[in-house]
Motif scaffolding. Structure first.
Motif, PDB file in Angstrom:
ATOM      1  N   ALA A  58      -8.018  -3.726 -14.836  1.00 43.79           N
ATOM      2  CA  ALA A  58      -8.018  -5.078 -14.830  1.00 43.79           C
ATOM      3  C   ALA A  58      -9.367  -5.933 -12.874  1.00 43.79           C
ATOM      4  CB  ALA A  58      -6.648  -5.845 -14.453  1.00 43.79           C
ATOM      5  N   GLU A  59      -8.631  -4.926 -12.201  1.00 39.11           N
ATOM      6  CA  GLU A  59      -9.679  -5.095 -11.194  1.00 39.11           C
ATOM      7  C   GLU A  59     -10.868  -5.068 -11.057  1.00 39.11           C
ATOM      8  OE1 GLU A  59      -6.530  -4.403  -7.560  1.00 39.11           O
ATOM      9  OE2 GLU A  59      -5.837  -3.895  -9.002  1.00 39.11           O
ATOM     10  N   ALA A  60     -11.206  -4.375 -11.811  1.00 36.88           N
ATOM     11  CA  ALA A  60     -12.666  -4.299 -12.350  1.00 36.88           C
ATOM     12  C   ALA A  60     -13.869  -4.798 -12.942  1.00 36.88           C
ATOM     13  CB  ALA A  60     -12.722  -2.518 -12.789  1.00 36.88           C
ATOM     14  N   VAL A  61     -12.907  -5.169 -13.879  1.00 39.71           N
ATOM     15  CA  VAL A  61     -13.022  -6.461 -14.714  1.00 39.71           C
ATOM     16  C   VAL A  61     -13.288  -7.757 -13.838  1.00 39.71           C
ATOM     17  CG1 VAL A  61     -12.034  -8.618 -16.468  1.00 39.71           C
ATOM     18  CG2 VAL A  61     -12.705  -5.314 -16.681  1.00 39.71           C
ATOM     19  N   GLY A  78     -10.027  -1.729 -26.644  1.00 45.83           N
ATOM     20  CA  GLY A  78      -8.726  -2.697 -26.959  1.00 45.83           C
ATOM     21  C   GLY A  78      -7.893  -2.110 -26.122  1.00 45.83           C
ATOM     22  N   SER A  79      -7.639  -1.245 -26.160  1.00 45.27           N
ATOM     23  CA  SER A  79      -6.578  -1.270 -25.485  1.00 45.27           C
ATOM     24  C   SER A  79      -6.305  -1.140 -23.910  1.00 45.27           C
ATOM     25  CB  SER A  79      -5.678   0.663 -24.961  1.00 45.27           C
ATOM     26  OG  SER A  79      -4.827   1.209 -24.345  1.00 45.27           O
ATOM     27  N   VAL A  80      -7.614  -0.484 -23.690  1.00 46.03           N
ATOM     28  CA  VAL A  80      -7.645  -0.676 -22.185  1.00 46.03           C
ATOM     29  C   VAL A  80      -7.689  -2.406 -21.428  1.00 46.03           C
ATOM     30  CG1 VAL A  80      -9.893  -0.598 -20.309  1.00 46.03           C
ATOM     31  CG2 VAL A  80      -8.818   1.344 -21.010  1.00 46.03           C
ATOM     32  N   LEU A  81      -8.159  -2.946 -22.131  1.00 47.01           N
ATOM     33  CA  LEU A  81      -8.898  -4.567 -21.794  1.00 47.01           C
ATOM     34  C   LEU A  81      -7.461  -5.481 -22.436  1.00 47.01           C
ATOM     35  CD1 LEU A  81     -12.588  -4.866 -23.081  1.00 47.01           C
ATOM     36  CD2 LEU A  81     -11.676  -4.473 -20.772  1.00 47.01           C
ATOM     37  N   GLY A  83      -4.948  -7.943 -22.472  1.00 45.60           N
ATOM     38  CA  GLY A  83      -4.534  -8.918 -21.847  1.00 45.60           C
ATOM     39  C   GLY A  83      -4.975  -8.837 -20.649  1.00 45.60           C
ATOM     40  N   VAL A  84      -6.744  -8.124 -20.023  1.00 43.21           N
ATOM     41  CA  VAL A  84      -7.187  -8.878 -19.492  1.00 43.21           C
ATOM     42  C   VAL A  84      -8.139  -9.496 -19.135  1.00 43.21           C
ATOM     43  CG1 VAL A  84      -9.693  -7.182 -18.598  1.00 43.21           C
ATOM     44  CG2 VAL A  84      -7.900  -6.228 -18.688  1.00 43.21           C
ATOM     45  N   TRP A 108     -14.000 -10.799 -30.408  1.00 46.55           N
ATOM     46  CA  TRP A 108     -12.635 -10.344 -29.977  1.00 46.55           C
ATOM     47  C   TRP A 108     -13.176 -10.986 -28.338  1.00 46.55           C
ATOM     48  CZ3 TRP A 108     -12.054  -8.301 -26.136  1.00 46.55           C
ATOM     49  CH2 TRP A 108     -11.006  -7.118 -25.035  1.00 46.55           C
ATOM     50  N   ALA A 109     -13.866 -10.476 -28.388  1.00 46.68           N
ATOM     51  CA  ALA A 109     -14.551 -10.867 -26.356  1.00 46.68           C
ATOM     52  C   ALA A 109     -15.197 -12.015 -26.722  1.00 46.68           C
ATOM     53  CB  ALA A 109     -16.085 -10.123 -26.596  1.00 46.68           C
ATOM     54  N   GLU A 110     -15.933 -12.706 -27.726  1.00 45.31           N
ATOM     55  CA  GLU A 110     -15.981 -14.287 -27.445  1.00 45.31           C
ATOM     56  C   GLU A 110     -15.135 -15.234 -27.457  1.00 45.31           C
ATOM     57  OE1 GLU A 110     -18.739 -14.001 -30.996  1.00 45.31           O
ATOM     58  OE2 GLU A 110     -20.420 -13.297 -29.801  1.00 45.31           O
ATOM     59  N   GLU A 111     -13.852 -14.895 -28.156  1.00 44.29           N
ATOM     60  CA  GLU A 111     -12.218 -15.705 -28.378  1.00 44.29           C
ATOM     61  C   GLU A 111     -11.591 -15.662 -27.079  1.00 44.29           C
ATOM     62  OE1 GLU A 111      -9.332 -13.495 -31.189  1.00 44.29           O
ATOM     63  OE2 GLU A 111     -11.739 -14.909 -32.888  1.00 44.29           O
ATOM     64  N   ARG A 112     -12.532 -14.578 -26.084  1.00 41.86           N
ATOM     65  CA  ARG A 112     -11.936 -14.623 -24.566  1.00 41.86           C
ATOM     66  C   ARG A 112     -12.921 -15.246 -23.627  1.00 41.86           C
ATOM     67  NH1 ARG A 112      -9.167 -11.108 -28.012  1.00 41.86           N
ATOM     68  NH2 ARG A 112      -7.391 -10.953 -27.939  1.00 41.86           N
TER      69      ARG A 112
END
Length: 295
Positions: A58-61, A78-81, A83-84, A108-112
């Motif tokens: 999360a901090e890297a992102v 999906g697991s790593v990201l 809630g990020v 999935w990414a665009e929804e976020r």
């Protein structure tokens, strides 16, 4: 569109062999990416060379607008990201996946709130950062995101954009790899036939290379025939003739004690094409057999 990513405003998640090779190449080029890995020691080792080790994904992102992901598989992404916060991020996913996985991950990414680019790496880790090795990456998805970060992404390997459909990078990747394994299968069968004979592998090798090079015309020829659907004009070796001759290949394998499992599927495919309509297909070349593979 010009690149707006400076030398220290992107992050990389995943430091396996490929992720490490990518990071080392960026470091050599003067970049200092923020890196994260499940095993912190890998990030710390790269930090000694100028990377910035993040304590969490999360901090890297959060650190930078460009986030490059190079993990084990789509489930890992999906697991790593999970809630990020990806709002405003450009997510470049270099994780090996299927076209369907890539399309679903793009949505999935665009929804976020992120722009998404999928990548298929056509190189081994040892080819990364070595231009003469010929490695490159297929990219698909957001053209705007790719153009924004092209100068960063082309440092480790060449950039080849293959369309805005997010699944097309993975599709190109798997298509080329599938052809590669088919080639490897034929080469393996050839060496098996001569195993135990007074034919040294090193003597067969240049003959195989020369012959396979001469057969390279089949790639373009098949593309032309699949486009035109003309499988008969200018045929030199007809399907009927090749099916008749295939028996010799199978008998030779049997005589040499070699399992024909690596070549028999293609021989069967040619036979099926011929038997479906001998009058119509007997004078074709083998390109029409491709049509039988679509379910």
């Amino acid at each position: 569109m010009t690149d707006t990513t400076s030398r220290n405003t992107f992050s990389l998640l995943g430091l396996g062999d490929m992720g490490t090779a990518l990071t080392r190449t960026w470091l050599t080029a003067g970049h200092s990416p923020t890196v994260w890995n499940r095993t912190p020691a890998k990030a710390e080792a790269l930090a000694a060379g100028g990377a910035v080790a993040a304590p969490s994904a999360a901090e890297a992102v959060a650190a930078h607008p460009l986030v490059v992901v190079c993990l084990l598989d789509d489930a890992s992404v999906g697991s790593v990201l999970e809630g990020v916060d990806l709002t405003g991020k450009d997510l470049v996913n270099l994780t090996t996946s299927t076209p369907a996985d890539a399309r679903a991950r793009a949505a999935w990414a665009e929804e976020r709130g992120a722009r998404y680019v999928d990548g298929g790496i056509m190189a081994t880790p040892t080819m990364i950062g070595v231009p003469e090795a010929g490695g490159y990456v297929f990219y698909s998805g957001s053209r705007a995101a790719l153009d924004t970060h092209r100068a960063v992404l082309e440092v480790p390997a060449g950039v080849r954009f293959v369309g805005e459909d997010p699944g097309h990078a993975a599709l190109h990747d798997v298509a080329l790899l599938s052809a590669m394994y088919g080639l490897f299968a034929g080469i393996s069968h050839a060496y098996a036939l001569t195993e135990g004979e007074d034919i040294a592998p090193k003597d067969l090798a240049p003959l195989l290379s020369e012959w396979l090079g001469a057969m390279g015309f089949f790639v373009g020829n098949t593309a032309e025939r699949l486009t035109s659907r003309d499988f008969t004009t200018g045929v030199v070796s007809s399907l009927a003739m090749q099916v008749a001759a295939s028996g010799t290949l199978l008998r030779t394998a049997a005589e040499q004690g070699v399992d024909a499992g690596l070549i028999s599927p293609y021989l069967d495919l040619m036979r099926r094409r011929l038997e479906s309509d001998p009058a119509a297909h007997g004078g074709e070349d083998t390109a029409g057999a491709v049509l039988l593979l679509k379910r």
